[in-house]
Write an enzyme that holds these catalytic residues in place. Structure first.
Site, PDB file in Angstrom:
ATOM      1  N   SER A   4       9.443  32.238  53.373  1.00 33.21           N
ATOM      2  CA  SER A   4       9.322  30.476  53.195  1.00 33.21           C
ATOM      3  C   SER A   4       8.194  29.669  54.088  1.00 33.21           C
ATOM      4  O   SER A   4       8.685  28.969  53.397  1.00 33.21           O
ATOM      5  CB  SER A   4      10.781  30.161  52.820  1.00 33.21           C
ATOM      6  N   SER A 183       7.883  24.351  55.002  1.00 30.95           N
ATOM      7  CA  SER A 183       8.334  25.669  54.078  1.00 30.95           C
ATOM      8  C   SER A 183       8.557  25.781  52.668  1.00 30.95           C
ATOM      9  O   SER A 183       7.544  24.296  52.244  1.00 30.95           O
ATOM     10  CB  SER A 183      10.133  26.095  54.221  1.00 30.95           C
ATOM     11  N   TYR A 184       8.531  26.429  51.924  1.00 31.89           N
ATOM     12  CA  TYR A 184       7.837  26.106  50.470  1.00 31.89           C
ATOM     13  C   TYR A 184       7.941  25.545  49.479  1.00 31.89           C
ATOM     14  O   TYR A 184       9.547  24.739  49.959  1.00 31.89           O
ATOM     15  CB  TYR A 184       8.308  27.710  49.629  1.00 31.89           C
ATOM     16  N   PRO A 185       7.655  24.962  49.489  1.00 27.71           N
ATOM     17  CA  PRO A 185       8.466  23.565  48.556  1.00 27.71           C
ATOM     18  C   PRO A 185       8.873  24.018  47.226  1.00 27.71           C
ATOM     19  O   PRO A 185       9.809  22.510  47.223  1.00 27.71           O
ATOM     20  CB  PRO A 185       7.065  22.217  48.641  1.00 27.71           C
TER      21      PRO A 185
END
Ligand SMILES: [Zn+2]
Ligand SMILES: [Zn+2]
Length: 573
Positions: A4, A183-185
């Site tokens: 992530s 982190s991954y939005p």
């Protein structure tokens, strides 16, 4: 590999822990989503576009789809509610008292008074009278720290504080993610699992001097736990800063978003805030007036969230029971009930989410598309005539397509594929069964649909470039024209051929141009908006801009630098 964040540590770890579990259902659900979008979007959009094109009055891309149809439907429906709305008058009472040299505004016990006579009666009865403090009610309100950010709450906060459209926020967030800073939005989770290492991240972001004292304060508490929210996402946790140090300078927008995400992260670990809310009740005979206020007694998370926390505290006068205050000024004000608000990109995104249409990854782009198609205009989204016609046509010939519950059903079926309880093939067959009769009925009525649509297209094309405000020189219409020689756009007068009028005004050269309904505060001319992808729309008055640039040129002749040149076209959004 499952990860992530793009930090070296997590990538190495994910590579060691390669997941051997089969993810075929997830892949199938993803594929099926694309296939459905293709089947619905391509077929319907092509049919609409071609039916209008066959009328031979020019080409316009018309589109609709599984998600686009219902989304546009929301805007059109709201427009109808607004146009059907009948405002009802009511009256409010505004009164003030002065205490220790400060003026305070009182509320009357009834916030809406139905008749003018009643309102006038209250004012007459209470003018210049003495009010006595009868009761003081106080209560403590605890406010929990905010949840960690999922994408849509990040988008709505960024819209509220910076005015960024959801698509723009997503673009900034993706750049921060690729730089391993967050982190991954694209997540719908509001939960931060312990394995991200809460205190390691906090200690790392303390290298930022603004955060250092805040982190120091958080770390001293033994138990560090986030205030996780109810929403979850099987693929990714809530958005959090990784604690990595930026390797390149971040742009204004990215830096702002990073600050918002970091402060939100710290805030979610903090204590709740405590506020005392009080209401002083003042009487004259049996007329009651209220004075409300609140005061923060413990900052808690507000200290960490800083500029993004909403401060609604309101000071109260130091009055005690039995104290007397004289009414300084009392009047009745006529008001009208208001129609519902038009959507803005942020509230429309929320509406899509609530209706379960689209995905966290696609909603922002869909809203941009509505603008690009000429279906909606302006920040407070106004449905165009074309949008009304397309929606009206679809609801006449294939109501299913704009029915949000149908789209939500498909969305649920895709979830079933992901959970392994439905097959991709089965869902596709079912969807096709729904689509086939719709397409057949549309094809049957193609000619009629085409002529309805092309009429509006022609009218909208003309309306899109014609100003409501007349030419100040000859009184005829002004319109956007393009120079044959340079290709530049400007405002010209339609009277050119009839009256020989040569009035012109300059226009911004970049972005999608919209003539707004709003008028300039200074000169009354119709404002224009230039909207470029992923940027904040630029709103300006062409007439004032022209006057300003003329002054600028004058300024440089005399060697003086005028103060207002720096910004160019003024942005007033
Ligand atoms: Zn003219
Ligand atoms: Zn102006």
């Amino acid at each position: 590999m499952k990860f992530s964040t793009m930090t070296e540590r997590e990538l190495r770890f994910a590579f060691q822990e390669l997941d051997s579990k089969s993810e075929i259902p997830l892949v199938d659900a993803g594929k099926c989503r694309h296939e459905l979008d293709w089947l619905y979007g391509i077929n319907l959009s092509r049919l609409l576009t071609e039916s209008a094109l066959r009328q031979g009055r020019g080409y316009v891309t018309l589109s609709t789809g599984r998600v686009q149809g219902p989304t546009l439907g929301f805007v059109v429906e709201r427009e109808e509610e607004i146009s059907c709305f009948v405002p009802v008058p009511f009256w409010t009472i505004s009164a003030t008292i002065t205490h220790n040299g400060k003026t305070f505004t009182l509320e009357y016990e009834k916030d809406k008074i139905a008749s003018q006579a009643e309102a006038k009666g209250i004012c007459d009865e209470c003018r210049d009278v003495l009010l006595e403090v009868k009761t003081i009610e106080s209560r403590e309100i605890q406010q929990q720290p905010p949840y960690p950010f999922d994408l849509s709450s990040l988008q709505s906060e960024a819209y509220r504080h910076f005015g960024y459209s959801p698509a723009r926020t997503l673009a900034f967030a993706e750049r921060l993610y690729l730089d391993a800073l967050i982190s991954y939005p694209r997540t719908s989770s509001q939960k931060l699992p312990p394995d991200i290492g809460y205190s390691e991240i906090l200690q790392s972001i303390a290298s930022h001097t603004d955060y250092r004292p805040l982190v120091a304060k958080l770390i001293t508490r033994g138990d560090i736990r986030p205030n996780n929210g109810p929403k979850d996402d099987p693929a990714h946790p809530a958005i959090f800063p990784t604690g990595e140090y930026p390797k390149r300078p971040t742009s204004g927008g990215e830096a702002r978003l990073y600050d918002l995400i970091s402060r939100r992260f710290m805030a979610t670990f903090a204590d709740s805030s405590v506020k005392t809310s009080s209401r002083i009740i003042l009487n004259h005979n049996n007329r009651r007036f209220f004075l409300s206020g609140s005061r923060i007694v413990r900052l808690g998370w507000i200290e960490y969230y800083g500029p993004y926390a909403f401060d609604d505290s309101e000071p109260l006068p130091n009055l005690r029971i039995g104290d007397i205050a004289m009414v300084q000024d009392i009047k009745s004000i006529e008001k009208f009930t208001q129609p519902p608000y038009r959507y803005n990109p942020s509230s429309l995104l929320k509406k899509m989410e609530d209706a379960n249409i689209g995905t966290k990854a696609t909603r922002a782009g869909m809203i941009d598309l509505l603008y690009a198609r000429g279906y909606v205009r302006e920040e407070r989204m106004r449905a165009s005539e074309l949008a009304n016609k397309v929606t009206d046509t679809l609801s006449t010939y294939c109501p299913l397509i704009i029915d949000p519950s149908f789209t939500a059903t498909l969305e649920r079926l895709m979830q079933d594929i992901q959970d392994g309880t439905a097959s991709r093939r089965g869902v596709l067959v079912e969807a096709l069964e729904h689509l086939r009769p719709v397409m057949l009925s549309l094809a049957e009525n193609e000619q009629e649909i085409g002529s309805r649509l092309s009429e509006v297209i022609v009218a909208q094309k003309a309306a899109d470039v014609t100003f409501d405000t007349p030419c100040p020189k000859c009184g005829l219409k002004l319109a956007v024209v393009r120079s044959r020689g340079t290709g530049k756009r400007f405002i010209g007068c339609n009277g050119k051929w009839q009256t020989g009028c040569n009035f012109t005004l300059p226009l911004p050269q970049f972005g999608n141009l919209t003539l707004l309904t709003r008028r300039c505060n200074v000169c009354g001319f119709q404002m224009v908006q230039a909207r470029s992808r992923g940027r904040r729309p630029l709103v300006s008055c062409p007439r004032c801009y022209a006057t300003k640039t003329r002054k600028t040129k004058l300024g440089s002749n005399t060697g003086k630098i005028p103060s207002q040149i720096s910004a160019g076209v003024p942005s007033v959004t």
